[in-house]
Write a protein that holds these residues in place. Structure first.
Motif, PDB file in Angstrom:
ATOM      1  N   ALA A 126      -0.201   5.050  -0.995  1.00  0.00           N
ATOM      2  CA  ALA A 126      -1.305   5.293  -0.061  1.00  0.00           C
ATOM      3  C   ALA A 126      -0.765   5.882   1.237  1.00  0.00           C
ATOM      4  CB  ALA A 126      -2.037   3.985   0.221  1.00  0.00           C
ATOM      5  N   ALA A 164       0.835  -1.200   0.000  1.00  0.00           N
ATOM      6  CA  ALA A 164       0.000   0.000   0.000  1.00  0.00           C
ATOM      7  C   ALA A 164       0.868   1.247   0.000  1.00  0.00           C
ATOM      8  CB  ALA A 164      -0.927  -0.011   1.206  1.00  0.00           C
ATOM      9  N   ARG A 219      -8.552   1.259   3.215  1.00  0.00           N
ATOM     10  CA  ARG A 219      -8.634   0.345   2.083  1.00  0.00           C
ATOM     11  C   ARG A 219      -8.053  -1.033   2.371  1.00  0.00           C
ATOM     12  NH1 ARG A 219      -9.671   2.802  -2.827  1.00  0.00           N
ATOM     13  NH2 ARG A 219      -9.920   0.670  -3.567  1.00  0.00           N
ATOM     14  N   ARG A 251      -5.454   6.233   4.192  1.00  0.00           N
ATOM     15  CA  ARG A 251      -5.940   5.456   3.056  1.00  0.00           C
ATOM     16  C   ARG A 251      -5.645   3.969   3.239  1.00  0.00           C
ATOM     17  NH1 ARG A 251      -7.858   7.171  -1.870  1.00  0.00           N
ATOM     18  NH2 ARG A 251      -7.402   5.740  -3.579  1.00  0.00           N
ATOM     19  N   THR A 252      -4.432   3.683   3.748  1.00  0.00           N
ATOM     20  CA  THR A 252      -4.069   2.288   4.009  1.00  0.00           C
ATOM     21  C   THR A 252      -5.049   1.668   4.989  1.00  0.00           C
ATOM     22  OG1 THR A 252      -1.782   2.970   3.794  1.00  0.00           O
ATOM     23  CG2 THR A 252      -2.180   0.752   4.661  1.00  0.00           C
TER      24      THR A 252
END
Lengths: 398, 306
Positions: free
Chosen positions: B211, B206, B219, B215-216
């Motif tokens: 990312a 990621a 997601r 975001r990591t």
């Protein structure tokens, strides 16, 4: 994890058991050793060996030892409502093993017995549930000839009450009242009647028993109605009235209302004899008031379930534990109204430290007027769901 | 005979599940059937059951007075309110438990391997004590002259501030605190298990793809730990719906939850028919909530990250 806790508990129990079993024989061998010395020195009549419990209590001998064949006795009693010495002494004297189950409400006991399949020899129902149990065929008549002595030693004020005329099924155990308690240090306008509890000064400062019948009962009394009414209109009035009491209630507690009082969470409320007595011993500022509309009276009794498998042991138990030199232990452990007159006389002569406070306190030595003025809860049968719905509405309406 | 047993896999299977099956049928299916039958019966004055077929108990539960008709004055939402109150308390508890358990589980899962067991052990230690005793401990902490007020009073005194003891015990917040505390471990463990299984290479991937941390988390981490959250939610939500001990002790028995209602029917009210109907309604309601929840989020099985 529970398994771990289980093993810890088990090993703790085993260690405890080992200590007990180590003490047991030692104590038992000590006594005959001491006893054998006596006849050698004195006469040739052998003195009977004393029977002593693990706590050092010398068991009195039964006034009249009964012939029994049972080797077991199954008691179903209120939580913590029997002096521990009784069980040990009875086992030592009669060689009977006692199995002991507990309940914390009459309803719980009734539900269990009514479901069937139990094999209890003695239970301790409170007045209002007795009639119900008799009607359901759950109790058997007591053989009064076996307990003539006990019957004779009871205070007649607690005998022959309307829930069991002639004491055909029950023998009084302990009696008590439900009334008002307040902390004199914190309450400037002390209540004198049930109706005073609605005083807005008491908002959020009160504890009540979580007992729908008793709380609805005294609400009915403030309205001038019978606390056992089955009239839906009167109950509806009581509901409206009781809802107005809710802002004053901090908690409902039937297990130990004194805890919240002593801890200072609440300043007043209602409780029963034993709790009031103990609260007062903790803090003399606690005052117990018999309301002018009349306190709620109750009485716990011994009774024998139908089909009790060890009736002979049960009679022996009753005769033995109710004799004065055993029953005085109730004054020490459970300061309620003691209906055993002979036990009180025994305590007067032998246990003045227990007898004095018992007689001095109006909590235990209830004034005659308070009893005469009191009311008993009776079973309302068909109307019970009305009471339950009322209670749910009062508690659900917030 | 024995040869057949050795060769016949299906027979082996049947024999192996037989004890479980007996327990399920004897202690679950049959009692459930009896409950169903009793719920259609009528109460006798002494708490017995007349076996008939009447819907009165269910009508009472949904607020329709039997025999009154469908007029508005016949509608009384008393029991619906109790059900609603129990449901909201259970949902609040579950949500709070997730919020508290997630960061802690994350912390444990990312801790050095040697420490993890110690931390997990610390999560589990309170469970060695009896449930009710743990609730009573909260009573000591929260009461007017309790531990927490003692500490606050001492601090206020130190700072020279006026202090009035807070009224914490016997309030709805006290109930919520107690519930969250009691059920926290049952959420921490499944979330920890699913977080711990995440391959660290995924985080690196990621990061390589640009990312950032947020975001990591959204997601990668969160989707991969969903099975843990779902399993934990089921473990917490279902028992919380029916429990009433915490509310009784810390709430001062001022409110009636569905659990209290059911218990009262079998004891104080001596109305097993109404009690049976109420327990079936509770069961159905729990099933419905769990069904829609698992339909949305799966049943705690592995979800392949998209």
């Amino acid at each position: 994890m529970n398994k771990n806790a289980f093993w810890k508990l088990l090993s703790a129990l085993m260690v405890f058991g080992l200590i007990l079993s180590a003490c047991g024989p030692a104590a038992a061998t000590d006594v005959p050793a001491a006893a054998t010395d006596v006849p050698a020195a004195a006469t040739d009549v052998p003195a009977p060996a004393e029977i002593v419990t693990s706590s050092g209590f010398v068991c009195p001998l039964p006034d009249q030892k009964m012939e029994i064949t049972s080797k077991e006795l199954n008691l179903f009693v209120w939580t913590e409502y029997i002096p521990p010495e009784w069980k040990e002494c009875f086992t030592l004297v009669y060689g009977v093993t006692i199995n002991h189950d507990e309940y914390s409400s009459n309803e719980e006991m009734y539900a269990k017995l009514n479901a069937g399949g139990t094999n209890y020899d003695l239970v301790q129902p409170t007045d209002y549930i007795v009639a119900l149990m008799v009607r359901g065929g759950l109790l058997q008549k007591l053989d009064q000839s076996k307990l003539a002595q006990v019957y004779a030693e009871m205070d007649p004020n607690y005998m022959n009450l309307e829930f069991d005329p002639g004491n055909v099924y029950t023998l009084p155990y302990q009696a008590g009242t439900d009334a008002i308690i307040y902390n004199a240090d914190k309450v400037s306008t002390p209540p004198t009647k049930w109706a005073d509890l609605w005083n807005p000064d008491y908002a959020g400062r009160m504890v009540f028993l979580d007992d729908s019948r008793v709380v609805i009962g005294f609400t009915l009394l403030t309205l001038g109605y019978d606390p056992n009414t089955t009239d839906p209109a009167k109950l509806d009035e009581a509901k409206t009235k009781l809802m107005q009491l809710i802002p004053n209630v901090k908690l409902f507690d039937s297990d130990s209302p004194k805890t919240a009082l002593i801890a200072g969470d609440v300043d007043l409320g209602m409780t029963w004899t034993g709790e009031a007595f103990l609260a007062q011993q903790e803090n003399p500022a606690f005052t117990y008031v018999y309301p002018t509309e009349g306190a709620i009276l109750w009485q716990d009794n011994w009774a024998m379930p139908a089909g009790a498998p060890h009736a002979d042991a049960a009679y022996a138990w009753l005769a033995y534990t109710m004799q004065p030199n055993m029953f005085w232990l109730m004054l020490r452990d459970f300061p309620y109204i003691n209906p055993n007159k002979a036990a009180l006389d025994f305590a007067k002569d032998n246990q003045p430290d227990l007898y004095g406070p018992y007689m001095a306190s109006p909590i235990t030595n209830v004034p005659v007027d308070a009893i005469k003025n009191g009311h008993r809860i009776q079973d309302v049968g068909e109307a019970l769901p009305l009471y339950d719905q009322l209670w749910t509405e009062v508690k659900g309406g917030q | 005979m024995f040869q057949r047993l050795r060769e016949d896999k299906a027979l082996q299977g049947t024999l192996l599940i037989l004890p479980t099956l007996a327990v399920m049928v004897g202690l679950l299916i049959i009692p459930l059937g009896l409950t169903l039958i009793i719920s259609f019966g009528q109460r006798t004055a002494d708490g017995g059951v007349i076996y008939t077929f009447t819907l009165d108990n269910y009508l009472r539960l949904v607020g329709i007075t039997p025999g009154c008709g469908f007029k508005s004055e016949c509608f009384d939402p008393l029991y619906a309110n109790i059900l609603w109150r129990s449901l909201t308390l259970a949902l609040q508890t579950t949500a709070l438990v997730i919020l508290l358990a997630y960061p802690l589980s994350y912390f444990i899962a990312r801790a050095p391997l040697k420490r993890r067991n110690t931390f997990l052990f610390m999560v589990l230690v309170p469970l060695w004590t009896n449930f009710v005793i743990r609730v009573y401990a909260w009573m000591m902490i929260l009461r007017t002259q309790g531990v927490l007020n003692g500490i606050l009073g001492w601090l206020a005194n130190l700072l020279g501030l006026p202090f009035v003891p807070l009224e914490m015990l016997y309030t709805p917040s006290a109930v919520l605190v107690g519930m969250v505390y009691e059920f926290l471990p049952f959420m921490i463990l499944p979330i920890y298990t699913s977080l711990e299984k995440i391959d660290p290479a995924l985080y690196e991937a990621a990061a390589d793809l640009g990312a950032n941390a947020a975001r990591t988390f959204l997601r990668v981490t969160l989707p991969l730990s969903m099975p843990g959250i779902v399993a934990g939610t089921i473990l917490v939500f279902i028992p919380v719906m029916g429990t009433f001990i915490v509310s009784d002790i810390l709430g001062g028995r001022q409110v009636i939850l569905i659990g209290n209602l059911i218990q009262r029917q079998f004891l104080d009210a001596r109305d097993p028919t109404f009690g049976s109907a109420a327990s079936l309604i509770l069961m159905v309601m729990t099933l419905i909530v769990t069904y829609f929840y698992t339909r949305k989020f799966g049943f705690g099985e592995e979800i392949v990250a998209v």
